[in-house]
Design a protein around this motif. Structure first.
Motif, short mmCIF file in Angstrom:
data_model
loop_
_atom_site.label_atom_id
_atom_site.label_comp_id
_atom_site.label_asym_id
_atom_site.label_seq_id
_atom_site.Cartn_x
_atom_site.Cartn_y
_atom_site.Cartn_z
N VAL A 9 0.86 -1.18 0.00
CA VAL A 9 0.00 0.00 0.00
C VAL A 9 0.89 1.23 0.00
O VAL A 9 1.75 1.38 0.89
N ALA A 10 0.71 2.07 -0.97
CA ALA A 10 1.53 3.28 -1.07
C ALA A 10 1.35 4.14 0.17
O ALA A 10 0.23 4.33 0.65
N GLY A 11 2.45 4.60 0.72
CA GLY A 11 2.39 5.46 1.89
C GLY A 11 2.45 4.70 3.20
O GLY A 11 2.62 5.33 4.26
N CYS A 12 2.31 3.37 3.17
CA CYS A 12 2.42 2.59 4.41
C CYS A 12 3.89 2.33 4.69
O CYS A 12 4.59 1.71 3.89
N GLU A 13 4.37 2.79 5.85
CA GLU A 13 5.80 2.68 6.11
C GLU A 13 6.26 1.25 6.29
O GLU A 13 7.43 0.96 6.08
N LEU A 14 5.35 0.34 6.64
CA LEU A 14 5.76 -1.06 6.76
C LEU A 14 5.61 -1.83 5.46
O LEU A 14 6.08 -2.97 5.35
N CYS A 15 4.97 -1.23 4.47
CA CYS A 15 5.01 -1.78 3.11
C CYS A 15 6.25 -1.29 2.37
O CYS A 15 6.83 -2.02 1.56
N GLU A 16 6.62 -0.06 2.67
CA GLU A 16 7.68 0.57 1.88
C GLU A 16 9.07 0.39 2.47
O GLU A 16 10.06 0.50 1.75
N ARG A 17 9.13 0.12 3.78
CA ARG A 17 10.45 -0.02 4.42
C ARG A 17 10.40 -1.19 5.40
O ARG A 17 9.34 -1.66 5.77
N ASP A 18 11.60 -1.62 5.83
CA ASP A 18 11.66 -2.72 6.78
C ASP A 18 11.02 -2.35 8.12
O ASP A 18 10.47 -3.21 8.80
N GLY A 19 11.17 -1.11 8.52
CA GLY A 19 10.58 -0.68 9.79
C GLY A 19 11.49 -0.91 10.98
O GLY A 19 11.01 -0.92 12.12
N GLY A 20 12.77 -1.05 10.73
CA GLY A 20 13.73 -1.27 11.80
C GLY A 20 14.89 -2.07 11.24
O GLY A 20 15.01 -2.26 10.02
N LEU A 21 15.74 -2.55 12.13
CA LEU A 21 16.88 -3.37 11.69
C LEU A 21 16.38 -4.76 11.33
O LEU A 21 15.86 -5.49 12.19
N LEU A 22 16.53 -5.12 10.08
CA LEU A 22 16.02 -6.42 9.63
C LEU A 22 16.86 -7.55 10.23
O LEU A 22 18.08 -7.60 10.04
N ILE A 23 16.20 -8.44 10.94
CA ILE A 23 16.88 -9.55 11.61
C ILE A 23 16.77 -10.84 10.80
O ILE A 23 17.73 -11.58 10.64
N ALA A 24 15.57 -11.10 10.29
CA ALA A 24 15.35 -12.32 9.51
C ALA A 24 14.00 -12.18 8.82
O ALA A 24 13.13 -11.42 9.27
N SER A 25 13.81 -12.92 7.74
CA SER A 25 12.53 -12.83 7.05
C SER A 25 12.22 -14.10 6.28
O SER A 25 13.11 -14.88 5.92
N THR A 26 10.93 -14.30 6.04
CA THR A 26 10.42 -15.31 5.11
C THR A 26 9.51 -14.56 4.13
O THR A 26 9.36 -13.34 4.24
N ASP A 27 8.88 -15.26 3.22
CA ASP A 27 7.93 -14.59 2.35
C ASP A 27 6.78 -13.98 3.15
O ASP A 27 6.27 -12.93 2.81
N LYS A 28 6.37 -14.66 4.20
CA LYS A 28 5.15 -14.25 4.90
C LYS A 28 5.36 -13.20 5.98
O LYS A 28 4.44 -12.47 6.32
N LEU A 29 6.56 -13.18 6.57
CA LEU A 29 6.77 -12.27 7.70
C LEU A 29 8.24 -11.94 7.84
O LEU A 29 9.11 -12.59 7.25
N ARG A 30 8.51 -10.93 8.63
CA ARG A 30 9.90 -10.59 8.95
C ARG A 30 10.00 -10.20 10.42
O ARG A 30 8.99 -9.85 11.05
N ILE A 31 11.22 -10.29 10.93
CA ILE A 31 11.51 -9.84 12.29
C ILE A 31 12.47 -8.67 12.19
O ILE A 31 13.49 -8.75 11.49
N ILE A 32 12.13 -7.60 12.85
CA ILE A 32 13.03 -6.45 12.91
C ILE A 32 13.30 -6.12 14.38
O ILE A 32 12.57 -6.55 15.28
N ARG A 33 14.38 -5.38 14.61
CA ARG A 33 14.59 -4.82 15.96
C ARG A 33 14.37 -3.33 15.89
O ARG A 33 14.91 -2.65 14.99
N ALA A 34 13.55 -2.84 16.79
CA ALA A 34 13.30 -1.41 16.86
C ALA A 34 14.53 -0.71 17.43
O ALA A 34 15.31 -1.31 18.16
N ASP A 35 14.69 0.54 17.09
CA ASP A 35 15.82 1.30 17.62
C ASP A 35 15.30 2.12 18.79
O ASP A 35 14.83 3.25 18.64
#
Lengths: 147, 147
Positions: A9-35
């Motif tokens: 979705v255009a403008g959604c920050e979690l569609c457009e960016r990782d949303g933090g330090l990318l730790i691991a991901s699959t097609d369905k989900l990802r894990i990030i660490r917040a700063d």
């Protein structure tokens, strides 16, 4: 995330960016660490597709997501022995499904209030109070998507 | 809760009391409604046994608990069409496993902040803004343990 462009979705920050330090991901989900200097062991499990509510997912996906949340919680408990783990799916500001998984300590800046409450005290160098360096914790968390 | 006396912890308010208006219960869990004038559609799913963390439960019980959370969320969405549902398991103050399930509205007293943040505005008679009376909502929520 390139395989699922149609769900962005255009403008959604979690569609457009990782949303933090990318730790691991699959097609369905990802894990990030917040700063978050006050709460250094603060991870998020973010669903790849843009849906707002947990119950927007079919039950099998809900379960997959929560199993991942449980695995992250387990790593935080094993590695850090926190006073408490906090879990939350709010999404009022960014309505793209994500779960907060936060190790809380009785010395942290907002304890015992939730991390969204006003700061109760100043805690400098909170990261250094963890029982292992954050990069090592990140590595342990990353393993949960390989189990 | 009389069948599980051995798991009660003296001094724990969720072992000793319902913790709100009791809506429905099974041996393993109960649903209560919190008395929160600012956030009237605020329910909790409380595990009967005294455990602190969600991952203290065996996976089957974790799943049972989350399926109940999902059912409550679904009722709130169907009945109220909230702006967002907030889910959280914190337990910093009362470390007895419980999940918050809260219907949030863009007109509510803390929107878009979490309910634990300072109040952003005064909203009088929030309960009357819901699309159905709370006793009827309670009845709909109570049904989830009968499905």
């Amino acid at each position: 995330m390139g395989q699922r462009d149609s769900t962005r979705v255009a403008g959604c920050e979690l569609c457009e960016r990782d949303g933090g330090l990318l730790i691991a991901s699959t097609d369905k989900l990802r894990i990030i660490r917040a700063d978050d200097a006050d709460h250094p062991a603060f991870y998020r499990v973010i669903w790849t597709d843009h849906v707002a509510e947990w119950t927007d997912l079919v039950p099998a996906d809900r379960s997959l997501l929560m199993q991942t949340v449980a695995k992250v919680e387990t790593v935080l408990r094993e590695q850090l022995h926190p006073t408490k783990v906090n879990l939350a799916s709010l999404g009022n500001v960014v309505p793209h499904l994500h779960w907060h998984v936060i190790a809380r300590f009785d010395w942290d800046a907002r304890w015992p209030a939730p991390v969204w409450a006003p700061r109760a005290r100043e805690v400098s160098h909170a990261e250094q109070r963890l029982s292992l360096p954050l990069p090592e914790l990140d590595q342990a968390v990353a393993q949960v998507l390989k189990r």
